[in-house]
Design a protein around this motif. Structure first.
Motif, PDB file in Angstrom:
ATOM      1  N   THR A 163      27.690  49.630  68.124  1.00 49.96           N
ATOM      2  CA  THR A 163      28.097  51.034  68.077  1.00 49.96           C
ATOM      3  C   THR A 163      28.621  51.362  66.679  1.00 49.96           C
ATOM      4  N   ASP A 164      28.776  52.641  66.398  1.00 48.89           N
ATOM      5  CA  ASP A 164      29.363  53.050  65.115  1.00 48.89           C
ATOM      6  C   ASP A 164      30.777  52.503  64.962  1.00 48.89           C
ATOM      7  N   LEU A 165      31.515  52.468  66.068  1.00 47.89           N
ATOM      8  CA  LEU A 165      32.903  51.969  66.000  1.00 47.89           C
ATOM      9  C   LEU A 165      32.960  50.486  65.669  1.00 47.89           C
ATOM     10  N   ALA A 166      31.837  49.774  65.859  1.00 49.75           N
ATOM     11  CA  ALA A 166      31.786  48.341  65.552  1.00 49.75           C
ATOM     12  C   ALA A 166      31.465  48.070  64.082  1.00 49.75           C
ATOM     13  N   THR A 167      31.204  49.103  63.299  1.00 51.03           N
ATOM     14  CA  THR A 167      30.905  48.934  61.878  1.00 51.03           C
ATOM     15  C   THR A 167      32.088  48.270  61.174  1.00 51.03           C
ATOM     16  N   LYS A 168      31.788  47.199  60.440  1.00 49.76           N
ATOM     17  CA  LYS A 168      32.844  46.538  59.684  1.00 49.76           C
ATOM     18  C   LYS A 168      33.245  47.441  58.517  1.00 49.76           C
ATOM     19  N   PHE A 169      34.531  47.772  58.466  1.00 48.69           N
ATOM     20  CA  PHE A 169      35.034  48.768  57.523  1.00 48.69           C
ATOM     21  C   PHE A 169      36.079  48.170  56.596  1.00 48.69           C
ATOM     22  N   THR A 207      19.754  33.940  45.120  1.00 44.65           N
ATOM     23  CA  THR A 207      18.906  33.863  43.920  1.00 44.65           C
ATOM     24  C   THR A 207      18.792  35.201  43.192  1.00 44.65           C
ATOM     25  N   ASN A 208      18.752  36.304  43.941  1.00 44.65           N
ATOM     26  CA  ASN A 208      18.574  37.612  43.296  1.00 44.65           C
ATOM     27  C   ASN A 208      19.639  38.642  43.689  1.00 44.65           C
ATOM     28  N   HIS A 209      20.565  38.265  44.563  1.00 43.10           N
ATOM     29  CA  HIS A 209      21.684  39.100  45.003  1.00 43.10           C
ATOM     30  C   HIS A 209      21.218  40.308  45.823  1.00 43.10           C
ATOM     31  N   ASN A 210      19.992  40.286  46.304  1.00 40.55           N
ATOM     32  CA  ASN A 210      19.522  41.368  47.174  1.00 40.55           C
ATOM     33  C   ASN A 210      20.138  41.216  48.566  1.00 40.55           C
ATOM     34  N   VAL A 211      20.389  42.350  49.215  1.00 44.05           N
ATOM     35  CA  VAL A 211      20.947  42.333  50.569  1.00 44.05           C
ATOM     36  C   VAL A 211      19.927  41.734  51.530  1.00 44.05           C
ATOM     37  N   LYS A 212      20.396  40.854  52.400  1.00 41.70           N
ATOM     38  CA  LYS A 212      19.504  40.149  53.328  1.00 41.70           C
ATOM     39  C   LYS A 212      18.958  41.097  54.400  1.00 41.70           C
ATOM     40  N   SER A 213      17.858  40.700  54.951  1.00 44.18           N
ATOM     41  CA  SER A 213      17.202  41.498  55.984  1.00 44.18           C
ATOM     42  C   SER A 213      18.104  41.667  57.205  1.00 44.18           C
ATOM     43  N   GLY A 214      18.128  42.875  57.766  1.00 41.06           N
ATOM     44  CA  GLY A 214      18.923  43.155  58.949  1.00 41.06           C
ATOM     45  C   GLY A 214      20.349  43.566  58.645  1.00 41.06           C
ATOM     46  N   ILE A 215      20.729  43.549  57.367  1.00 42.99           N
ATOM     47  CA  ILE A 215      22.097  43.874  56.974  1.00 42.99           C
ATOM     48  C   ILE A 215      22.108  45.160  56.148  1.00 42.99           C
ATOM     49  N   THR A 216      23.004  46.037  56.479  1.00 44.41           N
ATOM     50  CA  THR A 216      23.202  47.265  55.708  1.00 44.41           C
ATOM     51  C   THR A 216      24.596  47.228  55.090  1.00 44.41           C
ATOM     52  N   ILE A 217      24.649  47.426  53.768  1.00 40.81           N
ATOM     53  CA  ILE A 217      25.921  47.445  53.046  1.00 40.81           C
ATOM     54  C   ILE A 217      26.025  48.755  52.291  1.00 40.81           C
ATOM     55  N   LEU A 234      29.796  47.402  56.511  1.00 42.70           N
ATOM     56  CA  LEU A 234      28.835  46.360  56.843  1.00 42.70           C
ATOM     57  C   LEU A 234      28.292  46.574  58.259  1.00 42.70           C
ATOM     58  N   ILE A 235      26.955  46.641  58.368  1.00 48.92           N
ATOM     59  CA  ILE A 235      26.293  46.841  59.666  1.00 48.92           C
ATOM     60  C   ILE A 235      25.249  45.742  59.859  1.00 48.92           C
ATOM     61  N   PHE A 236      25.231  45.156  61.057  1.00 47.56           N
ATOM     62  CA  PHE A 236      24.278  44.084  61.385  1.00 47.56           C
ATOM     63  C   PHE A 236      23.243  44.579  62.405  1.00 47.56           C
ATOM     64  N   LYS A 237      22.007  44.179  62.197  1.00 44.21           N
ATOM     65  CA  LYS A 237      20.947  44.458  63.176  1.00 44.21           C
ATOM     66  C   LYS A 237      20.111  43.196  63.363  1.00 44.21           C
ATOM     67  N   ASN A 238      20.390  42.500  64.450  1.00 43.42           N
ATOM     68  CA  ASN A 238      19.658  41.279  64.810  1.00 43.42           C
ATOM     69  C   ASN A 238      19.634  40.251  63.670  1.00 43.42           C
ATOM     70  N   VAL A 239      20.801  40.004  63.114  1.00 43.29           N
ATOM     71  CA  VAL A 239      20.933  39.020  62.030  1.00 43.29           C
ATOM     72  C   VAL A 239      21.180  37.650  62.656  1.00 43.29           C
ATOM     73  N   ARG A 240      20.304  36.705  62.375  1.00 42.02           N
ATOM     74  CA  ARG A 240      20.415  35.375  62.970  1.00 42.02           C
ATOM     75  C   ARG A 240      21.123  34.415  62.010  1.00 42.02           C
ATOM     76  N   VAL A 241      22.069  33.637  62.552  1.00 40.42           N
ATOM     77  CA  VAL A 241      22.721  32.582  61.775  1.00 40.42           C
ATOM     78  C   VAL A 241      22.645  31.293  62.576  1.00 40.42           C
ATOM     79  N   PRO A 242      22.540  30.151  61.898  1.00 37.19           N
ATOM     80  CA  PRO A 242      22.409  28.865  62.607  1.00 37.19           C
ATOM     81  C   PRO A 242      23.646  28.559  63.469  1.00 37.19           C
TER      82      PRO A 242
END
Length: 629
Positions: A163-169, A207-217, A234-242
């Motif tokens: 949700t919008d309220l879950a946005t990391k602020f 390597t290039n400091h580009n924002v990773k896929s699925g992440i909005t900053i 910071l907003i996440f959309k289906n970001v997978r971590v090990p």
């Protein structure tokens, strides 16, 4: 205007100003006059107020660049507070976000599985951030809405912002700098929720400091202060971590999806996970006194060279000689010294206690003290900065070259971030109330040094017949203990009466609103007194006078309480003694400032110049400005 005309006008301006400057006596000589009045041993004062940190203050950047082992030191946060805060609080906070919040979270909540992340952060291969606060939740961490759902098939956690309220602020260093973050999210396995846990997430490609896929900053944009921190959204959309990226010191998730906590009770597990954040709050406690000292450097040095109004037929005198100025600057200087000792003590307590950070009983006292001291010192600092700004008078108080306006905006955040001070004070009060109730009702001895006096405290007669009575440590200690005990008893009685008609929540809130806040402040004053009494400063009349001034301010602020409880403290005597002691203490002010404040190139305020050549520097800065003419 031609270049020749501009040079000629500048020359005329400087000559006219030089003549005027000589008429009001030389500011450099004026400041030197006060400097010569001081009798203190500067090296001794540096040791008293900064201790082991003093040597690091001088070469902090050498530590960062060449001595990586220093990052392992417990007092790293203090280095940032002392050495960087005076130069640029935003740089100080960036430093703290990476080394205190990000690295210390890995250290405290991680295991051997996360050693590489720690080493990468230590060597600045990674720059970390701390993603806890959300748009909808800050202090109430248990209700954050970011989710981490475990996928057995891929053995990964899927991070989402539902949700919008879950946005990391408000995430520091997020907008541009950080490539890593530690994310606090609700853990789900097979649809079942297992509470808040921490996960390491790469948010930018190394390597290039580009924002990773699925992440909005997104950059948070301008703020009321500390704009040198690029806070991000910071907003996440289906970001997978090990699976290995979960910080699993207190609970692990097996590849098959089994949740195995080392602490079964979810409340205790949650409290333990957040306990490590106390070190950051201890650092914030330092900011108030240190910022107050930096502001007083500007106010007092300027007051020493500023001449205004003299007796008929005589030269103007420094405004530092006027009693009103002394009450506005010298009295806060004395209080600042007392608060610096308390701030140093609470951080030393953290250093000696943090090995027990996951033992709630060991951490209870430091949590209670830090909860009230952060807000108390931040509020005090705001008042000091404003007073110093007013001392500069007129446009000089408004001008950005004094740095006080920027300092006020940057400092004010300490009243707000990490939670509202009024909420924190309730945690302090609950700790104090629980300790007293356990002793009274269950006869359990109080184990915490700051409250042990409750076991033996007894009401006794006390009189203030002569000046010495106001300075007697035993009298001061009794008054502080009496005030705390009386207020605490009144609160417990009021709460008990409310509980006969309402539940705890409905009973606590009105009781705290009307009777609770002053108890936490009284506890803070008592702690400041206790820590000062532990100093080995016998035969130091200057520090003794500073402490006496601080005590008198408590008598002045609590006149109504003591009068209502039939103490014969004379309001007139308190004011007279404050005037007398502040006049004596002002002769030491420049020496104390010289010993404890950062150098000019760090502080960056013309009006706090150590050599006193304030007017000339101010004029030169203005006349050399772009488009001045």
């Amino acid at each position: 205007m031609s270049s020749e005309q501009r040079v000629k006008l500048l020359h005329q301006q400087f000559e006219a100003y030089k003549e005027m400057n000589e008429q009001v006596t030389n500011p450099i000589e004026s400041l030197q006059h006060y400097r010569q009045l001081s009798t203190i041993d500067k090296a001794k004062y540096v040791e008293i107020f900064y201790g082991r940190n003093s040597k690091y203050i001088q070469n902090l950047f050498d530590i960062v660049n060449k001595n990586l082992d220093a990052f392992m030191l417990h007092h790293l946060e203090e280095l940032a507070s002392f050495a960087m805060d005076g130069f640029d609080p935003a740089v100080c906070v960036r430093f703290g976000v990476h080394f205190s919040l990000y690295i210390k979270t890995i250290l405290n909540l991680g295991t051997e599985n996360h050693k590489q992340y720690f080493e990468n952060a230590q060597t600045l291969t990674d720059i970390g951030s701390f993603s806890l606060t959300e748009l909808g939740h800050g202090s109430n961490v248990r209700q954050v809405q970011t989710t981490a759902k475990y996928d057995k098939d891929t053995q990964t956690f899927i991070i989402n912002t539902p949700t919008d309220l879950a946005t990391k602020f408000w995430i520091g260093s997020k907008a541009n700098l950080a490539n890593m973050t530690v994310v606090f999210a609700q853990l789900y396995i097979d649809g079942k929720q297992y509470g808040v846990h921490a996960f390491l997430v790469e948010i930018r490609d190394k390597t290039n400091h580009n924002v990773k896929s699925g992440i909005t900053i997104e950059d948070f944009g301008p703020k009321n202060g500390l704009n040198g921190i690029e806070n991000g959204i910071l907003i996440f959309k289906n970001v997978r971590v090990p699976i290995a990226n979960m910080l699993d010191r207190f609970a692990i998730v097996t590849p098959s999806g089994e949740f195995k906590p080392s602490i079964e009770d979810p409340d205790k597990r949650f409290a333990v996970q957040l306990a490590s954040l106390l070190g950051g709050r201890g650092t914030l406690i330092y900011y108030g006194p240190i910022t107050s000292l930096n502001a007083l450097d500007i106010g007092i040095r300027y007051a020493a060279i500023r001449k205004q109004v003299g007796l008929s037929g005589e030269k103007e005198q420094s405004i530092l000689e006027y009693p009103l100025t002394q009450l506005r600057l010298i009295v806060p200087l004395a209080s600042t010294l007392v608060y610096m000792i308390a701030a140093k003590a609470i951080n030393n307590l953290w250093d000696t206690t943090q090995n027990n950070v996951f033992n709630p009983n060991k951490m209870a006292e430091i949590h209670a003290l830090s909860s009230v001291l952060k807000g108390k010192f931040a509020t005090f600092s705001n008042k000091v900065i404003l007073e110093c700004r007013y001392i500069l008078r007129g446009s000089q108080g408004q001008h950005p070259f004094n740095k006080l306006g920027v300092m006020l905006h940057d400092q004010d955040i300490n009243n707000i971030w990490e939670g509202d001070a009024n909420v924190f004070m309730q945690q302090t009060l609950k700790f104090c109330m629980d300790q007293k109730n356990k002793f009274i009702n269950n006869q359990q001895p109080i184990q915490y040094p700051s409250l042990k006096f409750l076991q033996t405290f007894k009401i006794r007669p006390i009189k203030f017949a002569k000046d010495e009575d106001y300075f007697c440590p035993k009298n001061i200690q009794y008054l502080l203990e009496y005030k705390f005990d009386k207020q605490l008893n009144n609160f417990i009685q009021d709460l008990t009466a409310n509980l006969s008609n309402y539940d705890m929540l409905k009973s606590w809130n009105p009781s705290f609103a009307f009777k609770g806040q002053q108890i936490s402040n009284s506890y803070a004053d008592l702690y400041c007194f206790q820590k000062w009494q532990e100093l080995n400063i016998k035969n130091d009349s200057v520090l003794e006078r500073a402490f006496q001034i601080w005590c008198l301010t408590i008598f002045e602020n609590e006149q109504e309480f003591y009068k209502n409880n039939e103490f014969n403290i004379s309001e007139a005597a308190v004011k007279r003694l404050l005037m007398k002691l502040s006049n004596q203490f002002k002769d030491e002010a420049i020496g104390i400032i010289d010993a404890l404040v950062p150098p000019d190139e760090v502080l960056g305020s013309i009006f706090g110049s150590q050599d006193g050549d304030i007017y000339n520097k101010f004029m030169q800065k203005i006349c050399n400005g772009k488009n001045t003419f």
